[in-house]
Write a protein that holds these residues in place. Structure first.
Motif, short mmCIF file in Angstrom:
data_model
loop_
_atom_site.label_atom_id
_atom_site.label_comp_id
_atom_site.label_asym_id
_atom_site.label_seq_id
_atom_site.Cartn_x
_atom_site.Cartn_y
_atom_site.Cartn_z
N MET A 243 15.93 7.92 -1.78
CA MET A 243 17.22 8.57 -2.00
C MET A 243 18.25 8.12 -0.97
O MET A 243 19.45 8.13 -1.22
CB MET A 243 17.04 10.10 -1.95
N VAL A 244 17.78 7.72 0.22
CA VAL A 244 18.69 7.24 1.27
C VAL A 244 18.16 5.89 1.78
O VAL A 244 17.63 5.79 2.89
CB VAL A 244 18.81 8.26 2.42
N PRO A 245 18.31 4.84 0.98
CA PRO A 245 17.67 3.55 1.28
C PRO A 245 18.21 2.86 2.53
O PRO A 245 17.55 1.96 3.06
CB PRO A 245 17.96 2.71 0.03
N THR A 246 19.39 3.26 3.01
CA THR A 246 19.96 2.59 4.17
C THR A 246 19.37 3.08 5.49
O THR A 246 19.63 2.51 6.55
CB THR A 246 21.49 2.77 4.21
N PHE A 247 18.57 4.16 5.45
CA PHE A 247 18.00 4.73 6.67
C PHE A 247 16.53 4.35 6.80
O PHE A 247 15.75 4.53 5.86
CB PHE A 247 18.13 6.25 6.67
N LYS A 248 16.18 3.84 7.97
CA LYS A 248 14.80 3.46 8.27
C LYS A 248 14.17 4.49 9.21
O LYS A 248 14.87 5.20 9.93
CB LYS A 248 14.76 2.06 8.91
N PRO A 249 12.84 4.60 9.21
CA PRO A 249 12.18 5.58 10.08
C PRO A 249 12.57 5.40 11.54
O PRO A 249 12.65 4.28 12.05
CB PRO A 249 10.69 5.29 9.86
N SER A 250 12.82 6.53 12.20
CA SER A 250 13.18 6.53 13.61
C SER A 250 12.86 7.91 14.17
O SER A 250 12.28 8.75 13.48
CB SER A 250 14.67 6.22 13.79
N MET A 251 13.28 8.17 15.41
CA MET A 251 13.01 9.47 16.01
C MET A 251 13.63 10.59 15.19
O MET A 251 13.04 11.66 15.02
CB MET A 251 13.54 9.52 17.45
N PHE A 252 14.83 10.36 14.66
CA PHE A 252 15.54 11.39 13.91
C PHE A 252 15.34 11.26 12.40
O PHE A 252 15.83 12.09 11.64
CB PHE A 252 17.04 11.36 14.24
N VAL A 253 14.65 10.21 11.96
CA VAL A 253 14.42 9.98 10.53
C VAL A 253 12.91 9.81 10.31
O VAL A 253 12.39 8.70 10.39
CB VAL A 253 15.17 8.74 10.02
N PRO A 254 12.20 10.91 10.06
CA PRO A 254 10.75 10.81 9.87
C PRO A 254 10.39 10.16 8.54
O PRO A 254 11.21 10.11 7.61
CB PRO A 254 10.30 12.27 9.88
N THR A 255 9.18 9.68 8.44
CA THR A 255 8.66 9.22 7.15
C THR A 255 8.32 10.45 6.31
O THR A 255 8.18 11.57 6.85
CB THR A 255 7.38 8.39 7.34
N PRO A 256 8.18 10.31 4.99
CA PRO A 256 7.79 11.46 4.17
C PRO A 256 6.48 12.11 4.62
O PRO A 256 6.36 13.33 4.60
CB PRO A 256 7.65 10.84 2.77
N SER A 257 5.51 11.30 5.04
CA SER A 257 4.23 11.86 5.49
C SER A 257 4.39 12.68 6.76
O SER A 257 3.79 13.75 6.90
CB SER A 257 3.21 10.73 5.72
N GLN A 258 5.19 12.19 7.69
CA GLN A 258 5.45 12.94 8.92
C GLN A 258 6.11 14.27 8.59
O GLN A 258 5.75 15.31 9.14
CB GLN A 258 6.33 12.12 9.87
N TYR A 259 7.10 14.20 7.71
CA TYR A 259 7.80 15.44 7.35
C TYR A 259 6.86 16.41 6.63
O TYR A 259 6.85 17.61 6.92
CB TYR A 259 9.00 15.15 6.44
N ALA A 260 6.05 15.92 5.69
CA ALA A 260 5.17 16.78 4.91
C ALA A 260 4.19 17.53 5.79
O ALA A 260 3.92 18.73 5.58
CB ALA A 260 4.43 15.96 3.86
N ASN A 261 3.64 16.85 6.78
CA ASN A 261 2.68 17.49 7.68
C ASN A 261 3.34 18.64 8.43
O ASN A 261 2.77 19.73 8.58
CB ASN A 261 2.13 16.47 8.67
N SER A 262 4.57 18.43 8.90
CA SER A 262 5.30 19.49 9.60
C SER A 262 5.71 20.59 8.63
O SER A 262 5.68 21.78 8.97
CB SER A 262 6.55 18.90 10.28
N ALA A 263 6.09 20.20 7.42
CA ALA A 263 6.59 21.17 6.44
C ALA A 263 5.53 22.19 6.05
O ALA A 263 5.81 23.39 5.93
CB ALA A 263 7.10 20.44 5.20
N LEU A 264 4.30 21.73 5.84
CA LEU A 264 3.26 22.65 5.41
C LEU A 264 2.80 23.58 6.53
O LEU A 264 2.24 24.64 6.26
CB LEU A 264 2.08 21.88 4.82
#
Length: 314
Positions: A243-264
């Motif tokens: 959805m936001v192809p111009t942004f790459k993973p970084s400290m402020f931009v987690p990967t989906p897996s990183q986010y999912a683990n925190s989200a649950l």
């Protein structure tokens, strides 16, 4: 010593006392926000199976939805996957079965931007005899670049409203009766970090739909919490998805897996949560400037992104 400090402060002009008071309150607010954020990351996660044996996930074939679907499966839940592309749904099922062989899967094809009547009937059939404990309203739609309202035809804006507002509202309506009967369940609605700042220009329709989701979640949580149902709006900033192809993973931009683990880890805690630690930091820092400064800075930043994308032919 304390008396001298107090006397010195009282003897100062009123504007100095005012500035000191505002500064003290700002520091206290920051400190409390940091403590609240730390607690949210240190507390133990709830056992999602306690809500029920099945979860319904919308928009599960990419990004946050896919990562959270996998995480739910790993934690012991069976899944009803609701998406618009039957080929992607089949591929996802094969991939998920390979990684989590014990998971039971059902699929429902639903084009969220069009007439969802048939899809809703399929969803009712798929969930009729199963214990749906979690609904993840993840499916979302936005334009790919910062855009003025008049530059896109009304049909696309209507599609954004249907996908982001109408669909989660109707699907929640469909699944709530079963949760009420069992007196347990959780509804997780994916919001957006842009609702934490005064305005998000050039994404006016998208941002407005996410403000609806925030209010909708708080209202439902208030209505149903005494009946065993927890409704939560999760508020991420940018996650590295298609959805936001111009942004790459970084400290402020987690990967989906990183986010999912925190989200649950946040499910069952609070009607509003910001699951990822750096998003919390980002939000806290954005609370200090006055609204007109934030609006100017946000508009300028998004105009720069828009102009850069135009130069790159995106």
């Amino acid at each position: 010593m304390e008396i001298r400090i107090t006397e010195t402060l009282v003897s100062q002009p009123s504007w100095i006392i005012l500035c000191f008071s505002v500064g003290t309150l700002s520091v206290l607010r920051l400190f409390l926000s940091i403590l609240r954020g730390l607690y949210s990351f240190l507390r133990p996660s709830k056992n999602v199976v306690d809500f029920g044996k099945w979860a319904v996930v919308t928009g599960p074939t990419d990004g946050i939805g896919k990562a959270m679907a996998f995480e739910l499966a790993r934690r012991g839940l069976n899944l009803v996957l609701v998406g618009r592309n039957p080929i992607k749904l089949s591929q996802l099922c094969a991939e998920m079965k390979a990684q989590v062989p014990s998971v039971e899967l059902k699929t429902v094809v639903m084009d969220f931007a069009e007439d969802i009547g048939e899809g809703i009937r399929e969803l009712k059939g798929a969930t009729k005899d199963v214990d749906v404990g979690i609904l993840l309203n993840n499916a979302g739609l936005m334009q790919t670049a910062p855009t003025f309202l008049h530059e896109i035809d009304g049909k696309f804006w209507s599609d954004i409203i249907n996908v982001n507002v109408v669909v989660p509202t109707i699907i929640s309506t469909v699944l709530l009766p079963g949760m009420l009967e069992r007196r347990k369940g959780a509804i997780i609605n994916i919001g957006s970090g842009n609702t934490t700042i005064p305005a998000f220009p050039l994404f006016s329709v998208y941002s407005s739909t996410k403000r609806y989701i925030r209010c909708f979640s708080k209202c439902l949580h208030t209505e149903y919490r005494q009946r065993g149902i927890h409704v939560q709006c999760q508020i991420p900033w940018i996650v590295a998805t298609k959805m936001v192809p111009t942004f790459k993973p970084s400290m402020f931009v987690p990967t989906p897996s990183q986010y999912a683990n925190s989200a649950l880890r946040c499910v069952g805690y609070g009607s509003e949560v910001m699951p990822y630690w750096s998003h919390v930091l980002q939000t806290v820092l954005m609370q200090f400037p006055a609204d007109f400064i934030m609006n100017w800075a946000t508009f300028k930043s998004l105009m720069d992104v828009r102009n850069q994308m135009k130069r790159q032919g995106v």
